[in-house]
Write an enzyme that holds these catalytic residues in place. Structure first.
Site, PDB file in Angstrom:
ATOM      1  N   SER A 697       0.842  -1.191   0.000  1.00  0.00           N
ATOM      2  CA  SER A 697       0.000   0.000   0.000  1.00  0.00           C
ATOM      3  C   SER A 697       0.882   1.246   0.000  1.00  0.00           C
ATOM      4  O   SER A 697       1.666   1.427  -0.925  1.00  0.00           O
ATOM      5  CB  SER A 697      -0.962  -0.031   1.193  1.00  0.00           C
ATOM      6  OG  SER A 697      -1.968   0.955   1.072  1.00  0.00           O
ATOM      7  N   ASP A 774      -8.874  -4.362  -6.597  1.00  0.00           N
ATOM      8  CA  ASP A 774      -8.552  -3.433  -5.501  1.00  0.00           C
ATOM      9  C   ASP A 774      -9.408  -2.175  -5.621  1.00  0.00           C
ATOM     10  O   ASP A 774      -9.218  -1.370  -6.539  1.00  0.00           O
ATOM     11  CB  ASP A 774      -7.065  -3.080  -5.565  1.00  0.00           C
ATOM     12  CG  ASP A 774      -6.554  -2.420  -4.288  1.00  0.00           C
ATOM     13  OD1 ASP A 774      -7.361  -1.766  -3.592  1.00  0.00           O
ATOM     14  OD2 ASP A 774      -5.360  -2.548  -3.986  1.00  0.00           O
ATOM     15  N   HIS A 807      -7.711  -4.921  -1.826  1.00  0.00           N
ATOM     16  CA  HIS A 807      -6.449  -4.381  -1.323  1.00  0.00           C
ATOM     17  C   HIS A 807      -5.730  -5.338  -0.366  1.00  0.00           C
ATOM     18  O   HIS A 807      -4.518  -5.288  -0.230  1.00  0.00           O
ATOM     19  CB  HIS A 807      -6.724  -3.046  -0.629  1.00  0.00           C
ATOM     20  CG  HIS A 807      -5.508  -2.195  -0.450  1.00  0.00           C
ATOM     21  ND1 HIS A 807      -4.647  -1.877  -1.480  1.00  0.00           N
ATOM     22  CD2 HIS A 807      -4.986  -1.595   0.658  1.00  0.00           C
ATOM     23  CE1 HIS A 807      -3.666  -1.119  -1.023  1.00  0.00           C
ATOM     24  NE2 HIS A 807      -3.843  -0.943   0.264  1.00  0.00           N
TER      25      HIS A 807
END
Length: 837
Positions: A697, A774, A807
């Protein structure tokens, strides 16, 4: 001597020499050579083979030449140390061998809890939901005696339940379907304890909430708000009528769920259940992002498309209004949160709402870049709003928080007015403040110093005026519990033993007399129930130095027994001096390192270093909590030193340390990782050609940005998972808090994007992984980056794409694969096993 046949013979002395034909001579010569050559060749091969074997052994174990120790790195035994202890592996991490048991209490708040706290909580025993008391062992009230129930011809599982404040009824959710990170949909029932009956509220409800009156339930269906009455066993009121795919009532849209409310509800009952305040969110002007899904159904030959209203940096945000519903008059109105000012060109962010009285509430707003905080007092009864304070971020930003805690008026206890607690920066550090009366613009400062209060006030004791809170007073990598009295501000008491390095968390009963204190590390976690009003004290201090330990909820003895079988690589917390900043001051960052089993500092140029980083603004990874996970797997299985550094921009070290990154993400964070890599690369026992950086991330972004800035000088390998690569692609609420808009800060956005791929190509090799589903950091980020690599002809990388994973990368066994890939790829890097393109 006679020669036999055609071969003839050679005689000595005066004997005649017999002539031999030429062909026969050549044959005899060959025979002679063969007779001597064959053993010689065998000896030569044996000698050469011995040399090669010795060289191989020396290469594996390290060769000494004079006083110089020149080792060659090799992978260690994967299952046992040299002493025979078990090692950390994926197998035992994944089967929860090192996972502590952590229990939670669902504390119950009853109408008299504030001043007659019995420490009531809900627990589950043998599939029975029971209310018990931490104070009265004989108190027990069965709420539901099964984890399933029958309604009509259908059997349902109890996914969650919440008792009404008077404990007479239950709100039960079943058929839960996950939506985004925090949200879900489900079927809700009311269970009447007295009649042992179930009543269906509805299917596909987003949320349902008890009113404090224990009669009404507010719920959201198809983005409209309704009131269900348990008295009449039916829905009696519909509050909104405009809910749609574009209008959200009482429920957040994607960006408000993810970045603002950090939860799934956007409605709140007043203390007596007379009013309901809620958000109305209009997404009409928000840009739409489409996410294709490819493997949802086995027989699908076309992708499924899910469209999200997702405001990217510099694009229109949703328009949010604050509405108040009056139950008695069945009337709703829009509260003024503009303060009579002209509506700004861009919608405000409505960041926090909290009731601070029976009919009054506080509403916090900021501009879209979080530069200015505006606080409004809304009077629901009089239907008026007032701007009570406005504060500038002074070069930093206003982090979104939910810290307000109502302190009710009680003249007997010295509280003349309704007030509330909040957290505000004081001299660059976040501290507790007290506003009383609620319209005050100047607070009473309760704490001060070069440390920070974490997550606002933990609890308030309504009888003693004591405020409990968690803070970093001892160290920014620790969390201890403290108290301060409203009557004696800045006079703090440590509740936990500050002589020991520790991280604590706490949850309080409704009246704050009792608490579940959770010790989270660095040693084996435990949990205990404490009575803060007991006259007795613990004979042996463990955790708390104030209050009596009633009992341990969890000691994790089983975990301690399991750990005794393993050699867990030691984790050491430290601070690193990363050099001087532009003003000549030392850059001091929190860090920890994990040394591999049997670490030998006398080895020369031997150990690889595996850096892990997140590094996002106001974040923290270096916290002295207990954990055994992926980092320990890397240290154990790869004989690598694992290093984590919280560089500039991260949290809990004050405003100056974190706000430096404003408008310039990726710069200082990358510099600090490079400085740490240079520091470790200079250590005699480190192989400076085997230093890698891994992040997910924001950490994935920081990995690429660091490789770009470093250009192969220190970091030779990088592993980036689900990275942002250009902040124009990420959501507006998060990004603009740190970068302003692209229209205001075009240069900053250009500098912060990952674009110089030829510099990244100077690293030996890097790995990129991302999930195509995502919804948070869109796969678009990695595709745009891959396009830049193609255009520049960069090929020294590997890619793994996870179909339909979000994610967290978990869909269809993806979480197993992503970590296996990370370990295997790093193993190839550290053993120089890549075949570069």
């Amino acid at each position: 001597m006679e020669s036999d046949g055609a071969t003839g013979s050679i005689n000595n002395g005066d004997a005649e020499v017999e002539r031999v034909p030429m062909e026969s001579f050549k044959q005899r010569k060959r025979d002679t050579i063969d007779r001597f050559a064959r053993p010689g060749a065998i000896v030569l091969l044996l000698v050469w083979g011995t040399v090669l074997l010795l060289r191989s052994i020396l290469a594996l174990r390290g060769n000494s030449s004079g006083d110089d120790n020149v080792p060659v790195y090799h992978l260690p035994n994967s299952s046992h140390t040299d002493e025979g202890c078990l090692k950390v592996s994926f197998a035992n991490v994944r089967n929860s061998t090192f996972q502590p048991v952590v229990k939670s209490l669902q504390w119950i708040s009853t109408p008299d809890s504030a001043y007659h706290d019995k420490g009531l909580f809900v627990t589950i025993a043998d599939d029975t939901y029971v209310v018990r008391s931490v104070f009265d062992e004989d108190f027990s009230k069965v709420l539901l005696n099964a984890s399933t129930f029958q309604y009509g011809d259908v059997k349902y599982n109890v996914d969650s339940l919440v008792a009404s404040p008077d404990l007479s009824k239950l709100l039960i959710r079943t058929n839960t379907i996950s939506n985004w990170r925090h949200s879900s949909f489900g079927t809700y029932f009311v269970y009447e304890h007295e009649s042992s009956s179930f009543h269906l509220i509805g299917d596909n409800l987003a949320i349902a909430e008890w009113s404090p009156n224990s009669i009404d339930i507010s719920y959201v269906q198809d983005n409209d708000i309704y009131i269900y009455s348990t008295k009449h066993s039916k829905t009696t009121n519909r509050i909104t009528f405009d809910g749609s795919e574009l209008i959200f009532n009482g429920k957040p849209d994607w960006v408000y769920e993810e970045e603002v409310l950090e939860g799934d509800k956007a409605l709140w009952w007043s203390p007596k259940g007379e009013y309901l305040v809620y958000y109305r969110i209009d997404e009409t002007d928000v840009g739409e992002f489409s996410i294709p899904y490819y493997v949802q159904e086995q027989d699908d030959i076309y992708s499924k498309i899910r469209k999200i209203k997702y405001p990217k940096s510099g694009t229109p945000n949703p328009i949010v209004e604050l509405w108040v519903y009056d139950l008695a008059n069945d009337y709703a109105y829009s509260a003024d949160i503009q303060g009579g000012r002209e509506e700004p060109a861009f919608p405000l962010l409505l960041t926090e709402v909290a009731w601070v009285g029976n009919s009054k509430l506080i509403a916090k707003t900021t501009d879209r870049s979080s530069d200015i905080l505006s606080v409004f007092l809304v009077d629901a009864e009089k239907q008026v709003s007032k701007l009570v304070r406005e504060n500038s971020s002074d070069g930093g930003w206003w982090e979104i928080s939910h810290d307000i805690l109502h302190i009710p008026k009680n003249e007997t206890n010295g509280r003349r007015y309704d007030g509330y607690l909040d957290v505000m920066p004081v001299d660059g550090f976040n501290h507790l403040v007290y506003f009383a009366p609620v319209e005050s613009s100047v607070p009473i400062q309760l704490t001060h110093g070069k440390w920070e209060v974490v997550n606002g006030p933990a609890a308030f004791d309504y009888q003693s005026n004591i405020v409990y809170f968690i803070a970093t007073r001892e160290s920014s990598t620790e969390r201890h519990l403290y108290s301060v009295n409203l009557d004696t501000p800045k006079e703090l008491k440590a509740i936990t033993n500050t002589q020991d390095n520790a991280v604590y968390d706490v949850s309080f009963s409704a009246g704050s007399r009792f608490a579940l204190l959770s010790y989270k590390g660095p040693d084996i976690p435990y949990q205990k129930i404490i009575d803060f009003q007991s006259y007795k004290h613990d004979k042996k201090i463990k955790g708390n130095v104030i209050g009596e330990t009633l009992y341990y909820l969890e000691k994790n003895d089983a975990l301690a027994a399991r750990l005794s079988l393993y050699d867990i690589p030691p984790k050491t917390f430290q601070t690193l001096n990363l050099g001087k900043d532009e003003n000549g001051y030392d850059i001091v960052a929190n860090s920890f390192e994990i040394l591999p089993n049997g670490f030998d500092p006398s080895l020369k140029d031997y150990y690889p270093v595996f850096f892990y980083a997140y590094g996002g603004p106001n974040s923290q990874q270096v916290l002295q909590s207990f954990s055994v996970g992926f980092n320990e797997v890397v240290a154990s299985q790869l004989d690598a030193i694992v290093v984590v550094v919280d560089g500039r921009g991260t949290g809990f070290k004050g405003k100056e340390f974190r706000s430096l990154v404003r408008d310039n993400l990726g710069d200082y964070e990358a510099r600090d990782q490079i400085a740490a890599a240079a520091l470790y690369g200079s250590k005699s026992y480190v192989d400076s050609n085997k230093i890698s950086l891994f992040g997910w991330s924001y950490g994935g972004y920081l990995t690429l940005k660091t490789l770009e800035k470093d250009a192969g000088q220190h970091f030779k390998f990088g592993l980036s998972v689900a990275p942002v690569t250009d902040w124009r692609f990420y959501d507006s609420v998060y990004t603009e808090r740190y970068m302003h808009t692209p229209q205001e800060n075009g240069h900053g956005y250009n500098q912060s994007a990952v674009r110089n791929v030829t510099a990244i190509a100077e690293a030996t090799r890097f790995l990129l992984m991302h999930g195509t589903g995502d919804d948070n950091v869109h796969f678009q980020n990695s595709l745009k980056f891959l396009d830049l690599l193609d255009l520049a002809g960069v090929e020294n990388y590997d890619v793994h794409v996870f179909p339909d994973s979000d994610h967290s990368i978990r869909y269809h066994n993806a979480n197993i694969i992503v970590y296996d890939k990370l370990l295997t790829w790093t193993k190839l890097a550290f053993t120089s096993s890549f075949i570069n393109n």
